[in-house]
Design a protein around this motif. Structure first.
Motif, mmCIF file in Angstrom:
data_model
loop_
_atom_site.group_PDB
_atom_site.id
_atom_site.type_symbol
_atom_site.label_atom_id
_atom_site.label_comp_id
_atom_site.label_asym_id
_atom_site.label_seq_id
_atom_site.Cartn_x
_atom_site.Cartn_y
_atom_site.Cartn_z
ATOM 1 N N ILE A 177 0.799 -1.228 0.000
ATOM 2 C CA ILE A 177 0.000 0.000 0.000
ATOM 3 C C ILE A 177 0.830 1.274 0.000
ATOM 4 O O ILE A 177 0.277 2.361 0.082
ATOM 5 C CB ILE A 177 -0.932 0.034 1.221
ATOM 6 C CG1 ILE A 177 -0.098 -0.051 2.517
ATOM 7 C CG2 ILE A 177 -1.945 -1.076 1.144
ATOM 8 C CD1 ILE A 177 -0.887 0.201 3.762
ATOM 9 N N LYS A 178 2.141 1.184 -0.086
ATOM 10 C CA LYS A 178 2.959 2.387 0.010
ATOM 11 C C LYS A 178 3.359 2.915 -1.362
ATOM 12 O O LYS A 178 3.684 2.150 -2.257
ATOM 13 C CB LYS A 178 4.200 2.111 0.854
ATOM 14 C CG LYS A 178 3.875 1.868 2.323
ATOM 15 C CD LYS A 178 5.125 1.757 3.168
ATOM 16 C CE LYS A 178 4.751 1.592 4.639
ATOM 17 N NZ LYS A 178 5.951 1.486 5.496
ATOM 18 N N PRO A 179 3.362 4.256 -1.523
ATOM 19 C CA PRO A 179 3.784 4.842 -2.793
ATOM 20 C C PRO A 179 5.285 4.748 -2.968
ATOM 21 O O PRO A 179 6.028 4.463 -2.024
ATOM 22 C CB PRO A 179 3.330 6.300 -2.669
ATOM 23 C CG PRO A 179 3.406 6.570 -1.199
ATOM 24 C CD PRO A 179 2.992 5.280 -0.538
ATOM 25 N N GLY A 180 5.750 5.015 -4.186
ATOM 26 C CA GLY A 180 7.187 4.974 -4.421
ATOM 27 C C GLY A 180 7.516 5.216 -5.874
ATOM 28 O O GLY A 180 6.674 5.636 -6.664
ATOM 29 N N TRP A 181 8.773 4.940 -6.214
ATOM 30 C CA TRP A 181 9.236 5.017 -7.595
ATOM 31 C C TRP A 181 9.356 3.603 -8.150
ATOM 32 O O TRP A 181 9.889 2.702 -7.489
ATOM 33 C CB TRP A 181 10.589 5.703 -7.668
ATOM 34 C CG TRP A 181 10.524 7.172 -7.384
ATOM 35 C CD1 TRP A 181 10.116 8.160 -8.232
ATOM 36 C CD2 TRP A 181 10.888 7.835 -6.164
ATOM 37 N NE1 TRP A 181 10.207 9.386 -7.619
ATOM 38 C CE2 TRP A 181 10.681 9.213 -6.352
ATOM 39 C CE3 TRP A 181 11.388 7.388 -4.928
ATOM 40 C CZ2 TRP A 181 10.941 10.161 -5.362
ATOM 41 C CZ3 TRP A 181 11.636 8.316 -3.941
ATOM 42 C CH2 TRP A 181 11.417 9.684 -4.158
ATOM 43 N N THR A 182 8.877 3.408 -9.365
ATOM 44 C CA THR A 182 8.914 2.101 -10.005
ATOM 45 C C THR A 182 9.015 2.279 -11.513
ATOM 46 O O THR A 182 8.871 3.377 -12.024
ATOM 47 C CB THR A 182 7.649 1.288 -9.646
ATOM 48 O OG1 THR A 182 7.765 -0.045 -10.135
ATOM 49 C CG2 THR A 182 6.403 1.921 -10.239
ATOM 50 N N ASP A 183 9.294 1.197 -12.217
ATOM 51 C CA ASP A 183 9.424 1.181 -13.671
ATOM 52 C C ASP A 183 10.798 1.736 -14.067
ATOM 53 O O ASP A 183 11.792 1.390 -13.431
ATOM 54 C CB ASP A 183 8.276 1.950 -14.318
ATOM 55 C CG ASP A 183 8.085 1.572 -15.784
ATOM 56 O OD1 ASP A 183 8.608 0.526 -16.214
ATOM 57 O OD2 ASP A 183 7.423 2.328 -16.505
ATOM 58 N N THR A 184 10.869 2.592 -15.072
ATOM 59 C CA THR A 184 12.152 3.033 -15.620
ATOM 60 C C THR A 184 12.180 4.550 -15.759
ATOM 61 O O THR A 184 11.226 5.148 -16.259
ATOM 62 C CB THR A 184 12.388 2.393 -16.995
ATOM 63 O OG1 THR A 184 12.344 0.967 -16.861
ATOM 64 C CG2 THR A 184 13.747 2.790 -17.553
ATOM 65 N N ALA A 185 13.283 5.165 -15.324
ATOM 66 C CA ALA A 185 13.466 6.607 -15.502
ATOM 67 C C ALA A 185 14.953 6.917 -15.540
ATOM 68 O O ALA A 185 15.756 6.298 -14.825
ATOM 69 C CB ALA A 185 12.796 7.387 -14.380
#
Length: 311
Positions: free
Chosen positions: A158-166
Motif C-alpha cells: 500500500i505504500k507509494p514509491g518510484w517504479t518502472d524506468t526513468a
C-alpha cells in the motif's frame, strides 16, 4: 554478495549511525553528499530494512556498471554495482541523524535513476523519529518530481514509491516537522518481490537544507498517509509458466474469494481465503493450464476486481 556486519548481534538505534550533523539550532543550514571519496560529508549507511544489523542488503557505493556510471563524479549508491537486484530484496540506505526544529521547513533533494519491474519492485523515502523503531513514508504520490505511483506491491503493497524506468532526474520535497522529537533519520528503502529482477535504483547528490518555501508535507501529522480498507495488487510474474503471486492488503481480517476462468468462461480455479489483517500473498499454480489468457476475479466486501493473467 553477503553484506553482513562483523557484529551480528548489534541492534539498530541512532547510535549505529554517524554522529549528528545537521543542527539548525547550532547554525547548520545545509547538508550535501555527492558520495565521492574525501568530500568531508558524514557517510550514509546500508543495512537490511527488516533486521538492520542482520541479514542481507544490496546497496553498494561505487561506480555502477548497470547504467553505467554515477550522475556526477565516479561514485553513487546503487542496489548492486554490477548485478541486478535480488529477488525479495530488503535494502535500506540510511542518512546521518539530523537535529530538527519544528519552526523550520526543510528541502530534501537527490538525483536518481531506476529500472525496476513496474508496480512490483521499487523504492521510497522514509523517516524515523525514534531511532529506527518506526518509519513514516515521506510524502505522497504524483506530486511534482516525487513518487510516480501510489502503490509498489513489494513496499507492503500500500505504500507509494518510484517504479518502472526513468533516467537521471532530480527529486525534491519540502516538508516540516510537527512532533516533540528533535532527531530524525531518513532512509531510501528498496524492496522487490518474487520474480523479475532488473537493474535497480541509483542515488547521487543528496542534499537537505533549511528553506523558506511553504512545506507540502508535515511529518508527525496523524493523517499523512491514509490506508485503504483493501487493496489488490498485480499478478507477478505475468506472463507465467508455472506459479504466479497476487499481493493483497486488508486493513482488517476478512474473507476473500477468488475464481479464475479462461476466455470461454471455463472455471480453472476457485477458493475462499480467510485472510488476517495486513499484507498477504495468494499463490496460483498454472502447471497444467494451456497457454492463453485467463481472468482472475477477486471478490472482497461484495466488490469484484479482475486481473488478466497470461500463461
Amino acid at each position: 554478495m553477503d553484506n553482513r556486519p562483523s557484529d551480528d548481534t548489534t541492534e539498530f538505534t541512532v547510535t549505529v549511525l554517524p554522529e549528528f550533523y545537521f543542527d539548525i539550532q547550532n547554525g547548520d543550514s545545509i547538508y550535501c553528499n555527492d558520495f565521492e571519496t574525501g568530500n568531508g560529508a558524514l557517510p550514509f549507511l546500508a543495512l537490511n530494512t527488516k533486521t538492520y544489523a542482520r541479514g542481507q542488503w544490496s546497496w553498494e557505493k561505487g561506480t555502477p556498471t548497470q547504467f553505467p556510471g554515477a550522475f556526477s563524479g565516479t561514485s553513487c549508491w546503487m542496489t548492486g554495482l554490477d548485478s541486478n537486484y535480488r529477488s525479495r530484496d530488503e535494502s535500506g540506505l540510511f542518512t546521518p541523524v539530523f537535529v530538527i526544529d519544528t519552526s523550520t521547513a526543510y528541502e530534501l533533494s537527490f538525483v536518481h535513476k531506476f529500472d525496476t519491474e513496474k508496480y512490483h519492485d521499487g523504492g521510497a523515502v522514509e523517516v524515523s523519529l525514534d531511532g529506527g523503531l518506526s518509519w513514516t513514508i515521506l510524502g505522497f504520490a504524483n506530486e511534482a518530481n516525487w513518487y510516480n505511483t501510489e502503490f509498489v506491491t513489494a513496499l507492503d503493497i500500500i505504500k507509494p514509491g518510484w517504479t518502472d524506468t526513468a533516467d537521471w532526474d532530480t527529486s525534491r520535497y519540502v516538508f516540516k516537522f510537527d512532533t516533540a522529537a528533535n532527531r530524525a533519520v531518513f532512509r531510501f528503502r528498496f524492496e522487490s518481490d518474487y520474480s523479475i529482477q532488473r537493474k535497480g535504483w541509483a542515488i547521487d547528490d543528496f542534499c537537505m537544507k533549511a528553506t523558506n518555501e511553504r512545506p507540502t508535507f508535515v511529518i508527525g501529522s496523524k493523517d499523512y498517509n491514509p490506508v485503504p480498507d483493501s487493496y489488490i495488487g498485480e499478478l507477478s510474474p505475468n506472463p507465467t509458466r508455472d506459479i504466479t503471486h497476487l499481493p493483497v492488503f486488508n486493513a482488517q481480517a476478512k474473507m476473500v474469494s477468488v475464481d479464475i476462468v479462461n476466455v470461454v468462461g471455463q472455471r480453472m480455479f476457485a477458493k475462499d481465503y480467510d485472510l488476517e489483517r495486513g499484507s498477504s500473498q495468494l499463490v496460483f499454480e498454472t502447471f497444467d493450464w494451456n497457454p492463453g489468457v485467463y481472468f482472475v476475479n477477486i471478490n472482497v466486501d461484495g466488490e469484484r476486481v479482475t486481473r488478466k493473467l497470461v500463461v
